[in-house]
Write a protein that holds these residues in place. Structure first.
Motif, PDB file in Angstrom:
ATOM      1  N   THR A  92       1.696  12.408   2.540  1.00  0.00           N
ATOM      2  CA  THR A  92       1.678  10.990   2.989  1.00  0.00           C
ATOM      3  C   THR A  92      -0.193  10.432   2.333  1.00  0.00           C
ATOM      4  OG1 THR A  92       3.106  11.302   4.701  1.00  0.00           O
ATOM      5  CG2 THR A  92       1.749   9.311   4.832  1.00  0.00           C
ATOM      6  N   SER A  93      -0.651  10.992   2.816  1.00  0.00           N
ATOM      7  CA  SER A  93      -1.905   9.987   2.546  1.00  0.00           C
ATOM      8  C   SER A  93      -2.500   9.877   1.238  1.00  0.00           C
ATOM      9  CB  SER A  93      -3.765  10.628   3.268  1.00  0.00           C
ATOM     10  OG  SER A  93      -3.429  12.029   3.319  1.00  0.00           O
ATOM     11  N   SER A  94      -2.638  11.206   0.589  1.00  0.00           N
ATOM     12  CA  SER A  94      -2.198  10.731  -1.375  1.00  0.00           C
ATOM     13  C   SER A  94      -1.585   9.537  -1.662  1.00  0.00           C
ATOM     14  CB  SER A  94      -2.448  12.301  -1.927  1.00  0.00           C
ATOM     15  OG  SER A  94      -3.478  12.697  -0.978  1.00  0.00           O
ATOM     16  N   LEU A  95      -0.130  10.258  -1.405  1.00  0.00           N
ATOM     17  CA  LEU A  95       0.801   8.658  -2.026  1.00  0.00           C
ATOM     18  C   LEU A  95       0.141   7.756  -0.967  1.00  0.00           C
ATOM     19  CD1 LEU A  95       4.076  10.957  -1.127  1.00  0.00           C
ATOM     20  CD2 LEU A  95       2.642  10.655  -3.252  1.00  0.00           C
ATOM     21  N   GLN A  96      -0.656   7.305  -0.262  1.00  0.00           N
ATOM     22  CA  GLN A  96      -0.975   5.949  -0.515  1.00  0.00           C
ATOM     23  C   GLN A  96      -1.945   5.750  -0.514  1.00  0.00           C
ATOM     24  OE1 GLN A  96      -1.756   5.977   4.748  1.00  0.00           O
ATOM     25  NE2 GLN A  96       0.225   4.955   4.566  1.00  0.00           N
ATOM     26  N   LEU A  97      -2.532   6.261  -1.221  1.00  0.00           N
ATOM     27  CA  LEU A  97      -4.135   6.416  -2.360  1.00  0.00           C
ATOM     28  C   LEU A  97      -3.592   5.736  -3.438  1.00  0.00           C
ATOM     29  CD1 LEU A  97      -7.109   8.594  -0.796  1.00  0.00           C
ATOM     30  CD2 LEU A  97      -6.710   6.149  -1.243  1.00  0.00           C
ATOM     31  N   ILE A  98      -2.857   6.851  -4.230  1.00  0.00           N
ATOM     32  CA  ILE A  98      -1.780   6.832  -5.081  1.00  0.00           C
ATOM     33  C   ILE A  98      -1.371   5.891  -5.256  1.00  0.00           C
ATOM     34  CG2 ILE A  98      -0.077   7.635  -6.830  1.00  0.00           C
ATOM     35  CD1 ILE A  98      -0.986  11.023  -5.944  1.00  0.00           C
ATOM     36  N   THR A  99      -0.007   5.305  -4.910  1.00  0.00           N
ATOM     37  CA  THR A  99       0.086   3.875  -4.996  1.00  0.00           C
ATOM     38  C   THR A  99      -0.967   2.775  -5.087  1.00  0.00           C
ATOM     39  OG1 THR A  99       1.989   4.810  -3.505  1.00  0.00           O
ATOM     40  CG2 THR A  99       1.817   2.517  -3.676  1.00  0.00           C
ATOM     41  N   GLU A 100      -1.507   3.093  -4.027  1.00  0.00           N
ATOM     42  CA  GLU A 100      -2.605   1.837  -3.868  1.00  0.00           C
ATOM     43  C   GLU A 100      -3.347   1.945  -5.250  1.00  0.00           C
ATOM     44  OE1 GLU A 100      -3.190  -1.755  -2.789  1.00  0.00           O
ATOM     45  OE2 GLU A 100      -2.176  -0.810  -1.548  1.00  0.00           O
ATOM     46  N   CYS A 101      -3.896   2.503  -6.004  1.00  0.00           N
ATOM     47  CA  CYS A 101      -4.780   2.580  -6.563  1.00  0.00           C
ATOM     48  C   CYS A 101      -3.226   2.495  -8.154  1.00  0.00           C
ATOM     49  CB  CYS A 101      -5.197   3.971  -7.484  1.00  0.00           C
ATOM     50  SG  CYS A 101      -6.165   4.675  -6.706  1.00  0.00           S
ATOM     51  N   PHE A 102      -2.660   2.753  -8.325  1.00  0.00           N
ATOM     52  CA  PHE A 102      -1.551   2.283  -9.431  1.00  0.00           C
ATOM     53  C   PHE A 102      -1.431   0.429  -9.141  1.00  0.00           C
ATOM     54  CE2 PHE A 102       0.846   6.552 -10.033  1.00  0.00           C
ATOM     55  CZ  PHE A 102       0.227   6.537 -10.858  1.00  0.00           C
ATOM     56  N   ARG A 103      -0.908   0.246  -8.024  1.00  0.00           N
ATOM     57  CA  ARG A 103      -0.893  -1.414  -7.742  1.00  0.00           C
ATOM     58  C   ARG A 103      -2.063  -2.526  -8.293  1.00  0.00           C
ATOM     59  NH1 ARG A 103       1.134  -0.741  -1.778  1.00  0.00           N
ATOM     60  NH2 ARG A 103       3.620  -0.762  -2.339  1.00  0.00           N
ATOM     61  N   CYS A 104      -3.427  -1.639  -7.781  1.00  0.00           N
ATOM     62  CA  CYS A 104      -4.802  -2.321  -8.120  1.00  0.00           C
ATOM     63  C   CYS A 104      -5.430  -2.602  -9.783  1.00  0.00           C
ATOM     64  CB  CYS A 104      -6.115  -1.167  -7.799  1.00  0.00           C
ATOM     65  SG  CYS A 104      -7.537  -1.849  -8.042  1.00  0.00           S
ATOM     66  N   LEU A 105      -4.472  -1.371 -10.789  1.00  0.00           N
ATOM     67  CA  LEU A 105      -4.131  -1.078 -11.510  1.00  0.00           C
ATOM     68  C   LEU A 105      -3.747  -1.858 -12.296  1.00  0.00           C
ATOM     69  CD1 LEU A 105      -5.512   2.372 -12.634  1.00  0.00           C
ATOM     70  CD2 LEU A 105      -6.791   1.076 -12.959  1.00  0.00           C
ATOM     71  N   ARG A 106      -2.185  -1.705 -12.007  1.00  0.00           N
ATOM     72  CA  ARG A 106      -1.101  -2.669 -11.984  1.00  0.00           C
ATOM     73  C   ARG A 106      -1.197  -4.151 -12.498  1.00  0.00           C
ATOM     74  NH1 ARG A 106       2.832  -4.022  -8.571  1.00  0.00           N
ATOM     75  NH2 ARG A 106       2.092  -4.943  -6.791  1.00  0.00           N
ATOM     76  N   ASN A 107      -2.317  -5.048 -11.210  1.00  0.00           N
ATOM     77  CA  ASN A 107      -2.551  -6.369 -10.885  1.00  0.00           C
ATOM     78  C   ASN A 107      -3.895  -6.758 -11.767  1.00  0.00           C
ATOM     79  OD1 ASN A 107      -0.859  -5.937  -8.836  1.00  0.00           O
ATOM     80  ND2 ASN A 107      -1.943  -6.867  -7.600  1.00  0.00           N
ATOM     81  N   ALA A 108      -4.693  -5.560 -12.010  1.00  0.00           N
ATOM     82  CA  ALA A 108      -5.539  -6.021 -12.881  1.00  0.00           C
ATOM     83  C   ALA A 108      -5.517  -5.963 -14.397  1.00  0.00           C
ATOM     84  CB  ALA A 108      -7.102  -4.621 -12.968  1.00  0.00           C
TER      85      ALA A 108
END
Length: 402
Positions: A75-91
């Motif tokens: 769970t915690s790792s997937l939350q971080l992975i998701t937010e990393c992808f969202r961050c890079l996606r938006n960038a």
């Protein structure tokens, strides 16, 4: 006493945490990148920090792939992975500078490897699906309008990512992977698809399952139908249901709001050769529908759809002249019309009452139109063509004698 936090960095006048080390900081950065001015002034070092979190978090996914019992601890790792992808996606949104910086860190390779691990887990956990979707969105955004990124995405993603995602049960994953494929394809890469026909056929199947999704539709109409070699290879390997779907999209292209361009005509002349030759060779299969046990025969119904395509092709002036002289086409259509007429008179079958059938998108359905389409095709083939008109007259005379 807790250690003091390091001073925050500035991003276009907005305070953000300097060491991106937790979920809250990532979410703040993701929100900042929704604004163009923040994307354009982002320090390059931020993307290295995000990538470091992505790599570290991916270790938990690798462990879960080796030991399925660890999936529940993701769970915690997937939350971080998701937010990393969202961050890079938006960038990456409309910012080639960020696309290039992120690509040059080899983030694309890390993302693709992680996405393939997601597919390997084979679980439908919502948090996993969310990370999966966001990873694909990132790949789509980094490749958008950036040829260098498209090349790198293709190198890492083809063919495994597409084989893994295009037949995924989650509709969004299918749509996002289709977006990546559409964005990355060019004439050279189309040749690679000819050697990986399963991917091309998976796109057709995706359109079958999700006709409302624009990406599989656009891949077929804007890429596949521009490659006669690919279409011919696909058609030979497809199921009859898939053939009907492809033929439906060919019709949609021909009768669409935008007429075929000068560049389209040579391509569709090649398609016309495939359609006409296949129809000439197989059209008598339609007679199987006179038997109740073959009333929903998919091969026969796919052949009927060939007739529908030929009718639309002969309504196009540029294609008509080619089909009017196609060897054996007119004679075979006339012969088939006569055989169906005889079959309808001899026994009670699908041709004797309504007198017509037509293949729709769902090849299990039979509807009206077959006899009328045979007559329509004959009319088109004879239009302003003295040789074909004479053939028609000769056939009518012979029919009356018999």
């Amino acid at each position: 006493m807790a250690a003091p936090r390091p001073p925050p960095a500035r991003l276009s006048g907005v305070m953000v945490p300097a060491p991106i080390q937790d979920l809250e900081a990532l979410r703040a950065l993701t929100a900042l990148f929704k604004e163009q001015r923040n994307r354009e002034t982002a320090p390059r070092t931020i993307f290295q920090r995000v990538l470091d979190i992505l790599k570290k978090s991916s270790h938990a996914v690798e462990l879960a792939c080796r030991d399925p019992s660890q999936v529940e601890h993701l769970t915690s790792s997937l939350q971080l992975i998701t937010e990393c992808f969202r961050c890079l996606r938006n960038a990456c949104i409309e910012c080639s500078v960020n696309q290039n910086s992120i690509r040059n860190l080899d983030t694309i390779g890390v993302a693709v490897d992680l996405i393939l691990l997601f597919r390997e887990l084979r679980v439908e956990q919502e948090s996993l699906l969310t990370a999966f979707r966001c990873g694909l969105q990132f790949l789509g955004n980094i490749a958008s309008r950036n040829e260098d990124s498209q090349s790198v995405v293709w190198v890492h993603a083809f063919p495994e990512l597409f084989l893994s995602c295009l037949n995924h049960p989650d509709k969004k994953i299918v749509a996002y992977s289709s977006m990546i494929l559409f964005t990355s394809l060019n004439s050279e890469r189309m040749k690679e698809l000819e050697e990986n026909l399963n991917i091309a056929i998976d796109v057709v199947e995706a359109h079958q399952r999700q006709p409302e999704s624009e990406w599989p539709f656009l891949i077929i109409t804007d890429h596949f139908l521009k490659s006669p070699e690919l279409v011919k290879a696909m058609y030979a390997k497809m199921s009859n249901q898939e053939r009907v779907t492809l033929l439906d999209l060919m019709i949609a292209k021909i009768v669409g709001d935008e007429p075929l361009t000068k560049d389209d005509i040579p391509v569709f002349l090649s398609h016309a050769e495939l359609i006409a030759s296949t129809f000439v060779n197989q059209c008598k299969i339609v007679l199987k529908l006179t038997s109740e046990q073959h009333a929903d025969d998919e091969e026969a119904l796919a052949t009927i759809r060939l007739l529908d395509v030929l009718c639309e092709m002969t309504a196009n002036t540029d294609l008509l002249s080619y089909l009017q002289v196609f060897p054996g086409l007119l004679e075979r259509v006339i012969d088939l019309l006569r055989l169906i007429h005889v079959a309808g008179n001899d026994t009670a079958n699908i041709f004797s009452t309504s007198g017509c059938v037509k293949a729709e998108g769902d090849v299990s359905n039979v509807a009206e139109g077959f006899k009328s389409h045979l007559i329509r095709l004959i009319g088109n083939l004879c239009y302003k063509n003295k040789d074909n008109q004479d053939k028609m007259t000769a056939n009518n005379t012979e029919g009356q004698r018999s």
